[in-house]
Design a protein around this motif. Structure first.
Motif, PDB file in Angstrom:
ATOM      1  N   ASP A 245       0.829  -1.204   0.000  1.00 48.86           N
ATOM      2  CA  ASP A 245       0.000   0.000   0.000  1.00 48.86           C
ATOM      3  C   ASP A 245       0.866   1.257   0.000  1.00 48.86           C
ATOM      4  O   ASP A 245       0.384   2.361   0.201  1.00 48.86           O
ATOM      5  CB  ASP A 245      -0.935   0.003   1.211  1.00 48.86           C
ATOM      6  N   LYS A 246       2.157   1.073  -0.209  1.00 49.83           N
ATOM      7  CA  LYS A 246       3.104   2.187  -0.223  1.00 49.83           C
ATOM      8  C   LYS A 246       3.716   2.321  -1.618  1.00 49.83           C
ATOM      9  O   LYS A 246       4.927   2.413  -1.775  1.00 49.83           O
ATOM     10  CB  LYS A 246       4.200   1.970   0.823  1.00 49.83           C
ATOM     11  N   MET A 247       2.876   2.315  -2.643  1.00 48.78           N
ATOM     12  CA  MET A 247       3.362   2.317  -4.017  1.00 48.78           C
ATOM     13  C   MET A 247       4.118   3.587  -4.376  1.00 48.78           C
ATOM     14  O   MET A 247       5.033   3.558  -5.199  1.00 48.78           O
ATOM     15  CB  MET A 247       2.191   2.118  -4.994  1.00 48.78           C
ATOM     16  N   ASP A 248       3.746   4.708  -3.757  1.00 53.07           N
ATOM     17  CA  ASP A 248       4.466   5.941  -4.040  1.00 53.07           C
ATOM     18  C   ASP A 248       5.911   5.829  -3.561  1.00 53.07           C
ATOM     19  O   ASP A 248       6.855   6.230  -4.251  1.00 53.07           O
ATOM     20  CB  ASP A 248       3.773   7.142  -3.390  1.00 53.07           C
ATOM     21  N   ILE A 249       6.083   5.265  -2.365  1.00 54.69           N
ATOM     22  CA  ILE A 249       7.426   5.059  -1.822  1.00 54.69           C
ATOM     23  C   ILE A 249       8.157   4.000  -2.637  1.00 54.69           C
ATOM     24  O   ILE A 249       9.342   4.144  -2.958  1.00 54.69           O
ATOM     25  CB  ILE A 249       7.360   4.633  -0.337  1.00 54.69           C
ATOM     26  N   ALA A 250       7.439   2.934  -2.986  1.00 57.33           N
ATOM     27  CA  ALA A 250       8.051   1.845  -3.757  1.00 57.33           C
ATOM     28  C   ALA A 250       8.582   2.353  -5.090  1.00 57.33           C
ATOM     29  O   ALA A 250       9.674   1.983  -5.519  1.00 57.33           O
ATOM     30  CB  ALA A 250       7.037   0.727  -3.977  1.00 57.33           C
ATOM     31  N   GLY A 251       7.809   3.216  -5.755  1.00 54.74           N
ATOM     32  CA  GLY A 251       8.245   3.746  -7.042  1.00 54.74           C
ATOM     33  C   GLY A 251       9.539   4.533  -6.928  1.00 54.74           C
ATOM     34  O   GLY A 251      10.433   4.398  -7.772  1.00 54.74           O
ATOM     35  N   LYS A 252       9.650   5.346  -5.887  1.00 59.05           N
ATOM     36  CA  LYS A 252      10.866   6.139  -5.687  1.00 59.05           C
ATOM     37  C   LYS A 252      12.072   5.246  -5.365  1.00 59.05           C
ATOM     38  O   LYS A 252      13.176   5.468  -5.854  1.00 59.05           O
ATOM     39  CB  LYS A 252      10.651   7.153  -4.559  1.00 59.05           C
ATOM     40  N   LYS A 253      11.837   4.234  -4.515  1.00 57.14           N
ATOM     41  CA  LYS A 253      12.930   3.335  -4.132  1.00 57.14           C
ATOM     42  C   LYS A 253      13.401   2.507  -5.332  1.00 57.14           C
ATOM     43  O   LYS A 253      14.596   2.272  -5.515  1.00 57.14           O
ATOM     44  CB  LYS A 253      12.480   2.409  -3.000  1.00 57.14           C
ATOM     45  N   LEU A 254      12.455   2.054  -6.153  1.00 60.86           N
ATOM     46  CA  LEU A 254      12.835   1.283  -7.337  1.00 60.86           C
ATOM     47  C   LEU A 254      13.614   2.144  -8.320  1.00 60.86           C
ATOM     48  O   LEU A 254      14.531   1.655  -8.996  1.00 60.86           O
ATOM     49  CB  LEU A 254      11.595   0.695  -8.011  1.00 60.86           C
ATOM     50  N   GLU A 255      13.266   3.429  -8.406  1.00 64.33           N
ATOM     51  CA  GLU A 255      14.033   4.327  -9.273  1.00 64.33           C
ATOM     52  C   GLU A 255      15.450   4.503  -8.735  1.00 64.33           C
ATOM     53  O   GLU A 255      16.416   4.526  -9.504  1.00 64.33           O
ATOM     54  CB  GLU A 255      13.338   5.678  -9.388  1.00 64.33           C
ATOM     55  N   ASN A 256      15.589   4.627  -7.416  1.00 69.25           N
ATOM     56  CA  ASN A 256      16.919   4.690  -6.805  1.00 69.25           C
ATOM     57  C   ASN A 256      17.719   3.429  -7.115  1.00 69.25           C
ATOM     58  O   ASN A 256      18.904   3.484  -7.429  1.00 69.25           O
ATOM     59  CB  ASN A 256      16.807   4.853  -5.287  1.00 69.25           C
ATOM     60  N   GLN A 273      10.897  -2.621 -15.326  1.00 63.61           N
ATOM     61  CA  GLN A 273       9.530  -2.875 -15.777  1.00 63.61           C
ATOM     62  C   GLN A 273       8.579  -2.197 -14.786  1.00 63.61           C
ATOM     63  O   GLN A 273       8.167  -2.790 -13.784  1.00 63.61           O
ATOM     64  CB  GLN A 273       9.289  -4.378 -15.858  1.00 63.61           C
ATOM     65  N   ALA A 274       8.262  -0.935 -15.077  1.00 69.51           N
ATOM     66  CA  ALA A 274       7.534  -0.087 -14.130  1.00 69.51           C
ATOM     67  C   ALA A 274       6.161  -0.649 -13.763  1.00 69.51           C
ATOM     68  O   ALA A 274       5.750  -0.589 -12.598  1.00 69.51           O
ATOM     69  CB  ALA A 274       7.391   1.319 -14.705  1.00 69.51           C
ATOM     70  N   GLN A 275       5.438  -1.194 -14.724  1.00 70.98           N
ATOM     71  CA  GLN A 275       4.076  -1.654 -14.459  1.00 70.98           C
ATOM     72  C   GLN A 275       4.025  -2.794 -13.445  1.00 70.98           C
ATOM     73  O   GLN A 275       3.078  -2.904 -12.665  1.00 70.98           O
ATOM     74  CB  GLN A 275       3.410  -2.095 -15.764  1.00 70.98           C
ATOM     75  N   SER A 276       5.041  -3.633 -13.459  1.00 75.18           N
ATOM     76  CA  SER A 276       5.076  -4.770 -12.518  1.00 75.18           C
ATOM     77  C   SER A 276       5.978  -4.512 -11.329  1.00 75.18           C
ATOM     78  O   SER A 276       6.224  -5.411 -10.525  1.00 75.18           O
ATOM     79  CB  SER A 276       5.536  -6.035 -13.248  1.00 75.18           C
ATOM     80  N   CYS A 277       6.496  -3.271 -11.210  1.00 75.04           N
ATOM     81  CA  CYS A 277       7.403  -2.911 -10.101  1.00 75.04           C
ATOM     82  C   CYS A 277       8.571  -3.887 -10.012  1.00 75.04           C
ATOM     83  O   CYS A 277       8.926  -4.370  -8.930  1.00 75.04           O
ATOM     84  CB  CYS A 277       6.635  -2.884  -8.781  1.00 75.04           C
ATOM     85  N   THR A 278       9.159  -4.176 -11.172  1.00 76.87           N
ATOM     86  CA  THR A 278      10.238  -5.156 -11.246  1.00 76.87           C
ATOM     87  C   THR A 278      11.429  -4.579 -11.984  1.00 76.87           C
ATOM     88  O   THR A 278      11.284  -3.824 -12.950  1.00 76.87           O
ATOM     89  CB  THR A 278       9.760  -6.427 -11.993  1.00 76.87           C
ATOM     90  N   ILE A 279      12.613  -4.929 -11.530  1.00 82.94           N
ATOM     91  CA  ILE A 279      13.851  -4.596 -12.232  1.00 82.94           C
ATOM     92  C   ILE A 279      14.636  -5.875 -12.441  1.00 82.94           C
ATOM     93  O   ILE A 279      14.894  -6.617 -11.484  1.00 82.94           O
ATOM     94  CB  ILE A 279      14.701  -3.574 -11.455  1.00 82.94           C
ATOM     95  N   MET A 280      15.005  -6.146 -13.682  1.00 76.98           N
ATOM     96  CA  MET A 280      15.802  -7.326 -14.012  1.00 76.98           C
ATOM     97  C   MET A 280      17.253  -6.886 -14.238  1.00 76.98           C
ATOM     98  O   MET A 280      17.498  -5.855 -14.880  1.00 76.98           O
ATOM     99  CB  MET A 280      15.276  -8.003 -15.268  1.00 76.98           C
ATOM    100  N   LEU A 281      18.181  -7.651 -13.731  1.00 77.04           N
ATOM    101  CA  LEU A 281      19.600  -7.382 -13.929  1.00 77.04           C
ATOM    102  C   LEU A 281      20.251  -8.621 -14.497  1.00 77.04           C
ATOM    103  O   LEU A 281      20.225  -9.691 -13.883  1.00 77.04           O
ATOM    104  CB  LEU A 281      20.262  -7.005 -12.589  1.00 77.04           C
ATOM    105  N   ASN A 282      20.807  -8.485 -15.679  1.00 80.65           N
ATOM    106  CA  ASN A 282      21.477  -9.593 -16.349  1.00 80.65           C
ATOM    107  C   ASN A 282      22.964  -9.301 -16.438  1.00 80.65           C
ATOM    108  O   ASN A 282      23.387  -8.442 -17.219  1.00 80.65           O
ATOM    109  CB  ASN A 282      20.878  -9.800 -17.743  1.00 80.65           C
ATOM    110  N   CYS A 283      23.741 -10.018 -15.616  1.00 74.66           N
ATOM    111  CA  CYS A 283      25.196  -9.801 -15.588  1.00 74.66           C
ATOM    112  C   CYS A 283      25.939 -10.863 -16.386  1.00 74.66           C
ATOM    113  O   CYS A 283      27.139 -11.048 -16.204  1.00 74.66           O
ATOM    114  CB  CYS A 283      25.687  -9.807 -14.147  1.00 74.66           C
ATOM    115  N   SER A 284      25.256 -11.562 -17.276  1.00 78.80           N
ATOM    116  CA  SER A 284      25.865 -12.672 -17.997  1.00 78.80           C
ATOM    117  C   SER A 284      27.040 -12.243 -18.863  1.00 78.80           C
ATOM    118  O   SER A 284      27.958 -13.033 -19.116  1.00 78.80           O
ATOM    119  CB  SER A 284      24.822 -13.374 -18.882  1.00 78.80           C
ATOM    120  N   ASN A 285      27.006 -11.002 -19.330  1.00 82.40           N
ATOM    121  CA  ASN A 285      28.072 -10.553 -20.231  1.00 82.40           C
ATOM    122  C   ASN A 285      29.146  -9.738 -19.528  1.00 82.40           C
ATOM    123  O   ASN A 285      30.026  -9.186 -20.193  1.00 82.40           O
ATOM    124  CB  ASN A 285      27.451  -9.725 -21.369  1.00 82.40           C
TER     125      ASN A 285
END
Length: 286
Positions: A245-256, A273-285
């Motif tokens: 229920d803290k999506m405003d805070i979540a959005g700012k933290k995910l941007e950080n 991926q803003a709509q799903s509040c997800t960030i993927m990190l691929n360090c394979s390369n």
């Protein structure tokens, strides 16, 4: 080498630093936590001591007989180098490269360890050095010395982390209230078959604590740098916030978090991926 799953490794490291900062319960002494944190920091950073050693002793190294295929050492040169770095007849010289190696294990010298072997050779001189062999054998010994030291130190770090997790279930449960760490199957068609992704499920308690969130960001980078040497796998990660229920805070933290990941790993490795509040990190390369 001691083996743990990738997700458990990251959880172990987070637990140590969250204990150290007082965010979760700890049943360890501050000194122990500080030593583990220091070892992880040393492991994740470029090794400066060996580099400084080469600079200081460049005259010795330059006169030690280089061949086109590599460094060729006679028994005399091997012993000379061992003594030059501080493993002497009278013991380990203060302020030397040898003293630095010993300090990695808190000043202790376990029987059969690299430090113990080098000290026995340095103390005994040519007689012990002659048992190394000639030319190529000497080069092989010196070439594998660093690998042996690293394996010993890696095993020590991994054992310390595993012991911390096993001995502190209360702290582990409290860490889950900040961030839950686990693995999931990776369905990305560009990923290796059967590969896994380490998932960080960020909870409200972490979102609303700025200092803890900053600690989480810094600890992840440190853990990743260390894991490249300890785990040595191409890694992929998922960070997400679920049902808050803290999506405003979540959005700012995910941007950080997004800015932090892009800064450390490059925009090409980060997929927000803003709509799903997800960030993927691929360090394979990397």
């Amino acid at each position: 080498m001691v083996q743990v799953s990738e997700s458990l490794f990251y959880k172990d490291v987070l637990l140590v630093f969250f204990e150290k900062e007082g965010y979760v319960y700890s049943n360890s002494s501050p000194t122990l936590l500080e030593n583990i944190a220091k070892n992880l920091n040393n492991l994740s950073a470029p090794a400066s001591a060996p580099k400084n050693f080469i600079v200081v002793h460049k005259k010795i190294i330059a006169t030690s007989a280089f061949a086109v295929g590599g460094l060729v050492l006679t028994p005399i040169i091997v012993v000379g180098l061992i003594q030059a770095i501080g493993f002497g007849v009278g013991g380990i010289a203060a302020g030397s490269f040898a003293a630095w190696l010993m300090s990695l294990n808190g000043g202790a010298t376990a029987a059969g360890s690299l430090v113990a072997i080098l000290q026995s050779i340095g103390a005994a001189g040519l007689t012990a050095g002659a048992t190394i062999g000639t030319g190529a054998a000497g080069a092989t010994f010196m070439g594998t010395a660093g690998a042996k030291l690293f394996e010993e130190k890696s095993d020590s770090i991994m054992a310390d982390l595993t012991e911390r997790m096993d001995s502190n279930p209360k702290g582990q449960a409290q860490l889950d209230e900040f961030v839950k760490v686990y693995e999931e199957g990776n369905e990305d068609k560009n990923s290796e078959k059967g590969s896994t992704r380490v998932v960080f499920e960020i909870r409200d308690k972490l979102l609303t604590n700025n200092e803890a969130f900053k600690n989480f960001l810094e600890t992840f980078v440190l853990a990743y740098n260390a894991s490249k040497k300890l785990v040595n796998k191409k890694q992929q990660f998922k960070f997400f916030v679920d049902k808050t229920d803290k999506m405003d805070i979540a959005g700012k933290k995910l941007e950080n978090l997004n800015v932090h990941l892009v800064k450390n790993y490059g925009a090409e490795c980060v997929d927000k991926q803003a709509q799903s509040c997800t960030i993927m990190l691929n360090c394979s390369n990397l």
